[in-house]
Design a protein around this motif. Structure first.
Motif, short mmCIF file in Angstrom:
data_model
loop_
_atom_site.label_atom_id
_atom_site.label_comp_id
_atom_site.label_asym_id
_atom_site.label_seq_id
_atom_site.Cartn_x
_atom_site.Cartn_y
_atom_site.Cartn_z
N GLY A 63 -44.03 26.34 -2.99
CA GLY A 63 -43.63 27.62 -3.44
C GLY A 63 -44.81 28.73 -3.79
N LYS A 64 -44.32 29.91 -3.29
CA LYS A 64 -45.35 31.17 -3.72
C LYS A 64 -45.95 30.92 -5.00
CE LYS A 64 -46.82 35.68 -1.97
NZ LYS A 64 -48.28 34.96 -1.72
N GLY A 65 -47.05 31.40 -5.26
CA GLY A 65 -47.39 31.24 -6.82
C GLY A 65 -47.47 30.01 -7.56
N THR A 66 -47.61 28.83 -6.93
CA THR A 66 -47.55 27.65 -7.64
C THR A 66 -48.95 27.00 -7.67
OG1 THR A 66 -47.06 26.38 -5.60
CG2 THR A 66 -45.24 26.96 -6.99
N ALA A 67 -49.95 27.88 -6.95
CA ALA A 67 -51.25 27.17 -6.91
C ALA A 67 -52.37 28.19 -7.34
CB ALA A 67 -51.77 26.63 -5.60
N PRO A 68 -52.38 28.93 -8.50
CA PRO A 68 -53.21 29.64 -8.80
C PRO A 68 -54.71 28.96 -8.72
CG PRO A 68 -52.37 29.22 -10.75
CD PRO A 68 -51.52 28.61 -9.66
N ASP B 294 -50.06 29.30 -14.83
CA ASP B 294 -50.73 30.54 -15.22
C ASP B 294 -50.20 30.87 -16.64
OD1 ASP B 294 -51.47 31.73 -12.94
OD2 ASP B 294 -49.40 32.41 -12.19
N ASP B 295 -49.45 30.12 -17.55
CA ASP B 295 -49.06 30.52 -18.89
C ASP B 295 -50.10 29.50 -19.58
OD1 ASP B 295 -47.95 28.15 -18.04
OD2 ASP B 295 -46.21 28.51 -19.35
N ASP B 296 -50.91 28.74 -19.27
CA ASP B 296 -51.89 28.01 -20.22
C ASP B 296 -53.18 27.49 -19.25
OD1 ASP B 296 -53.10 26.16 -21.75
OD2 ASP B 296 -51.56 24.61 -21.89
N HIS B 297 -54.09 28.37 -19.62
CA HIS B 297 -55.41 28.07 -18.84
C HIS B 297 -56.52 27.36 -19.49
CE1 HIS B 297 -55.28 31.13 -15.55
NE2 HIS B 297 -54.39 31.92 -16.55
N ARG B 298 -56.08 26.83 -20.66
CA ARG B 298 -56.99 25.88 -21.41
C ARG B 298 -56.59 24.58 -21.18
NH1 ARG B 298 -60.98 25.28 -24.82
NH2 ARG B 298 -60.73 24.67 -26.92
N HIS B 299 -55.56 23.97 -21.10
CA HIS B 299 -55.05 22.52 -20.98
C HIS B 299 -55.22 22.40 -19.27
CE1 HIS B 299 -53.44 23.13 -24.85
NE2 HIS B 299 -53.58 21.77 -24.85
N ARG B 300 -55.98 21.28 -18.97
CA ARG B 300 -56.31 21.27 -17.46
C ARG B 300 -56.23 19.80 -17.28
NH1 ARG B 300 -60.40 26.03 -15.24
NH2 ARG B 300 -59.43 27.53 -16.27
N THR B 301 -56.27 19.43 -15.74
CA THR B 301 -56.35 18.45 -15.13
C THR B 301 -57.05 18.27 -13.99
OG1 THR B 301 -55.15 16.33 -14.58
CG2 THR B 301 -54.09 18.01 -14.01
#
Length: 129
Positions: free
Chosen positions: A24-29, A62-69
């Motif tokens: 879906g659109k917007g799922t991969a910023p 998009d709502d959490d730029h700090r927690h990543r994998t």
């Protein structure tokens, strides 16, 4: 000999297109080729003979730029996108005032994801006695 080569230019737009086609659109910023900042660290490979590609990139919402994998994405030559599972590669994105420990954890997670990608592309490393 393998035809896979490192690709160090900007992320290949096909990763973003295929990801959004599937989920879906917007799922991969984190894969957006129009983003002003490239997601770092990252690693990419292309196979010019087959047209396949592989990338290791940090993933966030998009709502959490700090927690990543770190995600490992494979683009087969015939289309689609595969998500390869490198195991646990979660980390907190270090900011300017972060401790060296956060940077080390991010770098360890990246190395683990790149190792998984290399094994997918080139097979397991030789056993050493």
């Amino acid at each position: 000999m393998s035809d896979w080569r490192r690709y160090d230019s900007h992320l290949i737009p096909a990763f973003h297109e295929r990801f959004e086609q599937r989920w879906g659109k917007g799922t991969a910023p984190f894969l957006d080729p129009e983003a002003h900042e490239e997601p770092l660290p990252r690693a990419q490979w292309i196979n010019p003979t087959t047209g396949a590609a592989l990338a290791v990139v940090p993933i966030w919402s998009d709502d959490d730029h700090r927690h990543r994998t770190f995600g490992v994405f494979y683009l087969p030559p015939a289309g689609d996108i595969w998500v390869l599972r490198p195991g646990l590669t979660h980390f907190l994105e270090p900011d300017a005032g972060s401790s060296a420990n956060l940077v080390a954890l991010r770098n360890d997670a990246f190395r683990k994801a790149v190792s998984h990608a290399n094994e997918f592309l080139f097979g397991p490393p030789p056993l050493v006695d």
